[in-house]
Design a protein around this motif. Structure first.
Motif, PDB file in Angstrom:
ATOM      1  N   PHE A 190      12.901   8.879 -11.100  1.00  0.00           N
ATOM      2  CA  PHE A 190      12.367   8.615  -9.762  1.00  0.00           C
ATOM      3  C   PHE A 190      11.540   7.335  -9.765  1.00  0.00           C
ATOM      4  O   PHE A 190      11.624   6.516  -8.853  1.00  0.00           O
ATOM      5  CB  PHE A 190      11.498   9.779  -9.300  1.00  0.00           C
ATOM      6  CG  PHE A 190      12.274  10.970  -8.799  1.00  0.00           C
ATOM      7  CD1 PHE A 190      13.641  11.072  -9.004  1.00  0.00           C
ATOM      8  CD2 PHE A 190      11.639  12.002  -8.139  1.00  0.00           C
ATOM      9  CE1 PHE A 190      14.357  12.163  -8.560  1.00  0.00           C
ATOM     10  CE2 PHE A 190      12.347  13.108  -7.684  1.00  0.00           C
ATOM     11  CZ  PHE A 190      13.700  13.190  -7.893  1.00  0.00           C
ATOM     12  N   LYS A 191      10.720   7.184 -10.804  1.00  0.00           N
ATOM     13  CA  LYS A 191       9.803   6.045 -10.864  1.00  0.00           C
ATOM     14  C   LYS A 191      10.558   4.723 -10.837  1.00  0.00           C
ATOM     15  O   LYS A 191      10.144   3.754 -10.194  1.00  0.00           O
ATOM     16  CB  LYS A 191       8.946   6.138 -12.123  1.00  0.00           C
ATOM     17  CG  LYS A 191       7.760   5.191 -12.148  1.00  0.00           C
ATOM     18  CD  LYS A 191       6.807   5.538 -13.275  1.00  0.00           C
ATOM     19  CE  LYS A 191       5.554   4.667 -13.195  1.00  0.00           C
ATOM     20  NZ  LYS A 191       4.561   5.032 -14.231  1.00  0.00           N
TER      21      LYS A 191
ATOM     22  N   ARG B 129       0.836  -1.212   0.000  1.00  0.00           N
ATOM     23  CA  ARG B 129       0.000   0.000   0.000  1.00  0.00           C
ATOM     24  C   ARG B 129       0.866   1.256   0.000  1.00  0.00           C
ATOM     25  O   ARG B 129       0.599   2.220  -0.732  1.00  0.00           O
ATOM     26  CB  ARG B 129      -0.902  -0.024   1.241  1.00  0.00           C
ATOM     27  CG  ARG B 129      -1.602   1.281   1.565  1.00  0.00           C
ATOM     28  CD  ARG B 129      -2.369   1.162   2.882  1.00  0.00           C
ATOM     29  NE  ARG B 129      -1.466   0.902   3.994  1.00  0.00           N
ATOM     30  CZ  ARG B 129      -0.934   1.869   4.743  1.00  0.00           C
ATOM     31  NH1 ARG B 129      -1.190   3.138   4.473  1.00  0.00           N
ATOM     32  NH2 ARG B 129      -0.141   1.571   5.765  1.00  0.00           N
ATOM     33  N   THR B 130       1.931   1.225   0.807  1.00  0.00           N
ATOM     34  CA  THR B 130       2.819   2.383   0.898  1.00  0.00           C
ATOM     35  C   THR B 130       3.623   2.561  -0.383  1.00  0.00           C
ATOM     36  O   THR B 130       3.806   3.688  -0.863  1.00  0.00           O
ATOM     37  CB  THR B 130       3.772   2.221   2.095  1.00  0.00           C
ATOM     38  OG1 THR B 130       2.998   2.032   3.280  1.00  0.00           O
ATOM     39  CG2 THR B 130       4.652   3.445   2.248  1.00  0.00           C
ATOM     40  N   ILE B 131       4.116   1.458  -0.948  1.00  0.00           N
ATOM     41  CA  ILE B 131       4.871   1.546  -2.202  1.00  0.00           C
ATOM     42  C   ILE B 131       3.996   2.147  -3.299  1.00  0.00           C
ATOM     43  O   ILE B 131       4.443   3.008  -4.072  1.00  0.00           O
ATOM     44  CB  ILE B 131       5.367   0.147  -2.636  1.00  0.00           C
ATOM     45  CG1 ILE B 131       6.297  -0.452  -1.577  1.00  0.00           C
ATOM     46  CG2 ILE B 131       6.071   0.231  -3.988  1.00  0.00           C
ATOM     47  CD1 ILE B 131       7.548   0.343  -1.317  1.00  0.00           C
ATOM     48  N   GLU B 132       2.741   1.731  -3.340  1.00  0.00           N
ATOM     49  CA  GLU B 132       1.817   2.267  -4.340  1.00  0.00           C
ATOM     50  C   GLU B 132       1.579   3.754  -4.113  1.00  0.00           C
ATOM     51  O   GLU B 132       1.536   4.543  -5.059  1.00  0.00           O
ATOM     52  CB  GLU B 132       0.493   1.507  -4.276  1.00  0.00           C
ATOM     53  CG  GLU B 132      -0.507   1.947  -5.338  1.00  0.00           C
ATOM     54  CD  GLU B 132      -1.794   1.133  -5.299  1.00  0.00           C
ATOM     55  OE1 GLU B 132      -2.712   1.470  -6.072  1.00  0.00           O
ATOM     56  OE2 GLU B 132      -1.883   0.186  -4.509  1.00  0.00           O
ATOM     57  N   ARG B 133       1.451   4.131  -2.849  1.00  0.00           N
ATOM     58  CA  ARG B 133       1.235   5.547  -2.524  1.00  0.00           C
ATOM     59  C   ARG B 133       2.428   6.397  -2.950  1.00  0.00           C
ATOM     60  O   ARG B 133       2.273   7.459  -3.564  1.00  0.00           O
ATOM     61  CB  ARG B 133       0.999   5.687  -1.025  1.00  0.00           C
ATOM     62  CG  ARG B 133       0.577   7.080  -0.590  1.00  0.00           C
ATOM     63  CD  ARG B 133       0.414   7.137   0.913  1.00  0.00           C
ATOM     64  NE  ARG B 133       1.691   7.289   1.590  1.00  0.00           N
ATOM     65  CZ  ARG B 133       1.904   6.989   2.861  1.00  0.00           C
ATOM     66  NH1 ARG B 133       0.945   6.470   3.593  1.00  0.00           N
ATOM     67  NH2 ARG B 133       3.094   7.194   3.416  1.00  0.00           N
ATOM     68  N   LEU B 134       3.632   5.929  -2.639  1.00  0.00           N
ATOM     69  CA  LEU B 134       4.832   6.664  -3.032  1.00  0.00           C
ATOM     70  C   LEU B 134       4.966   6.712  -4.551  1.00  0.00           C
ATOM     71  O   LEU B 134       5.359   7.736  -5.118  1.00  0.00           O
ATOM     72  CB  LEU B 134       6.072   6.014  -2.411  1.00  0.00           C
ATOM     73  CG  LEU B 134       6.190   6.068  -0.888  1.00  0.00           C
ATOM     74  CD1 LEU B 134       7.392   5.260  -0.419  1.00  0.00           C
ATOM     75  CD2 LEU B 134       6.290   7.497  -0.387  1.00  0.00           C
ATOM     76  N   SER B 135       4.642   5.626  -5.217  1.00  0.00           N
ATOM     77  CA  SER B 135       4.760   5.550  -6.672  1.00  0.00           C
ATOM     78  C   SER B 135       3.805   6.502  -7.371  1.00  0.00           C
ATOM     79  O   SER B 135       4.074   6.965  -8.487  1.00  0.00           O
ATOM     80  CB  SER B 135       4.496   4.121  -7.155  1.00  0.00           C
ATOM     81  OG  SER B 135       5.448   3.225  -6.625  1.00  0.00           O
ATOM     82  N   ASN B 136       2.684   6.790  -6.718  1.00  0.00           N
ATOM     83  CA  ASN B 136       1.679   7.666  -7.321  1.00  0.00           C
ATOM     84  C   ASN B 136       1.860   9.127  -6.935  1.00  0.00           C
ATOM     85  O   ASN B 136       1.079   9.981  -7.357  1.00  0.00           O
ATOM     86  CB  ASN B 136       0.270   7.209  -6.924  1.00  0.00           C
ATOM     87  CG  ASN B 136      -0.105   5.902  -7.594  1.00  0.00           C
ATOM     88  OD1 ASN B 136       0.315   5.616  -8.707  1.00  0.00           O
ATOM     89  ND2 ASN B 136      -0.906   5.085  -6.910  1.00  0.00           N
ATOM     90  N   ASN B 137       2.887   9.413  -6.136  1.00  0.00           N
ATOM     91  CA  ASN B 137       3.179  10.803  -5.786  1.00  0.00           C
ATOM     92  C   ASN B 137       3.574  11.557  -7.054  1.00  0.00           C
ATOM     93  O   ASN B 137       4.268  11.024  -7.926  1.00  0.00           O
ATOM     94  CB  ASN B 137       4.308  10.853  -4.756  1.00  0.00           C
ATOM     95  CG  ASN B 137       4.554  12.262  -4.232  1.00  0.00           C
ATOM     96  OD1 ASN B 137       5.131  13.100  -4.914  1.00  0.00           O
ATOM     97  ND2 ASN B 137       4.132  12.503  -3.004  1.00  0.00           N
ATOM     98  N   VAL B 138       3.150  12.799  -7.174  1.00  0.00           N
ATOM     99  CA  VAL B 138       3.394  13.580  -8.396  1.00  0.00           C
ATOM    100  C   VAL B 138       4.888  13.710  -8.697  1.00  0.00           C
ATOM    101  O   VAL B 138       5.295  13.796  -9.866  1.00  0.00           O
ATOM    102  CB  VAL B 138       2.733  14.974  -8.277  1.00  0.00           C
ATOM    103  CG1 VAL B 138       3.410  15.804  -7.185  1.00  0.00           C
ATOM    104  CG2 VAL B 138       2.751  15.694  -9.606  1.00  0.00           C
TER     105      VAL B 138
END
Length: 266
Positions: free
Chosen positions: A83-84, A66-75
């Motif tokens: 970065f990606k 969940r956290t990895i997905e959240r960080l990955s979707n950060n602008v």
């Protein structure tokens, strides 16, 4: 001038010029001092021991998908392919274990050699204060609910209900791996400067930093804004010196570009 241990005006002037156009004014003096008063041999030994210990930590379940997905979707990440490619669970774990956690330990407790603050409730390798400790016991369960059954968790809950004492290590029975999981949970779940997503930005910039100077800046920004939120001059100087050693001077030593600390001190 006395605070710079007799450094010449020319040396001080050169140090100021080196930083005055590249960093925030609030960090200028600390960086100048860090340049003029480098890490001692004892501090270097503390750093080496901390790096070795931290690299062996088992941080399973400290970060979830969940956290990895959240960080990955950060602008910051979606707008930057470089970065990606770096925001993966493996890279984040590696950066935490070999860079961020050792840095925080060195700044807060000199690598576990000063496990409490005489005038506050700050305790353990990362100097948690009582109020933060209360928050983080809830935050860490978002990543690893099973921790609530661990003896250290139950004992820590009990001690917080009684109230932590000043000038003693209130986390003496909490293993370093557990303390480290608490740190990660707090950094990932804390709302930094009351700005949504800012804490994530600090972590992303730290993990993706390419150069020593970028890593130092990212480490200091994360420390000042997300961990020690009211740093005075002494705190800034200490943090800057430790960051400069870990992320620049140590790398230069490993590539043969500087004298060893022992030879330098002699």
């Amino acid at each position: 001038l006395e605070s710079f241990k007799g450094a010449s005006e020319e040396k001080i002037d050169n140090a100021v010029k080196k930083y005055e156009n590249t960093i925030e004014p609030k960090n200028l003096i600390a960086n100048v001092v860090a340049t003029l008063i480098p890490i001692s041999s004892v501090e270097a030994q503390q750093a080496d021991a901390t790096l070795k210990t931290s690299s062996g930590l088992n941080l399973n379940n400290a970060i979830d998908n969940r956290t990895i997905e959240r960080l990955s979707n950060n602008v910051l990440v979606t707008n930057n392919l470089n970065f990606k490619n770096k925001i993966t669970k493996e890279n984040i774990y590696s950066s935490l274990k070999t860079e961020l956690l050792p840095f925080l330990q060195l700044v807060e407790s000199s690598g576990g050699t000063a496990l409490f603050n005489k005038s506050s409730t700050a305790s353990g390798n990362y100097h948690f204060i009582q109020d933060t400790a209360k928050q983080v016991l809830n935050q860490v369960l978002l990543f690893d609910p099973g921790l609530k059954n661990k003896k250290w968790y139950i004992d820590m809950q009990t001690s917080l209900k009684k109230g932590w004492k000043r000038g003693t290590n209130n986390m003496k029975d909490v293993p370093l791996e557990a303390q480290s999981k608490l740190v990660i949970a707090h950094l990932l779940e804390k709302r930094v400067k009351n700005k949504k997503g800012y804490g994530d930005e600090l972590i992303i910039k730290f993990v993706t930093a390419d150069t020593p100077d970028e890593k130092i800046e990212a480490a200091l920004n994360l420390y000042y804004d997300a961990w020690h939120t009211q740093p005075n001059f002494a705190v800034r100087t200490n943090a800057t010196r430790k960051a400069n050693y870990l992320f620049k001077e140590k790398i230069q030593q490993s590539t043969g570009n500087t004298f060893s600390l022992l030879n330098r001190d002699k």
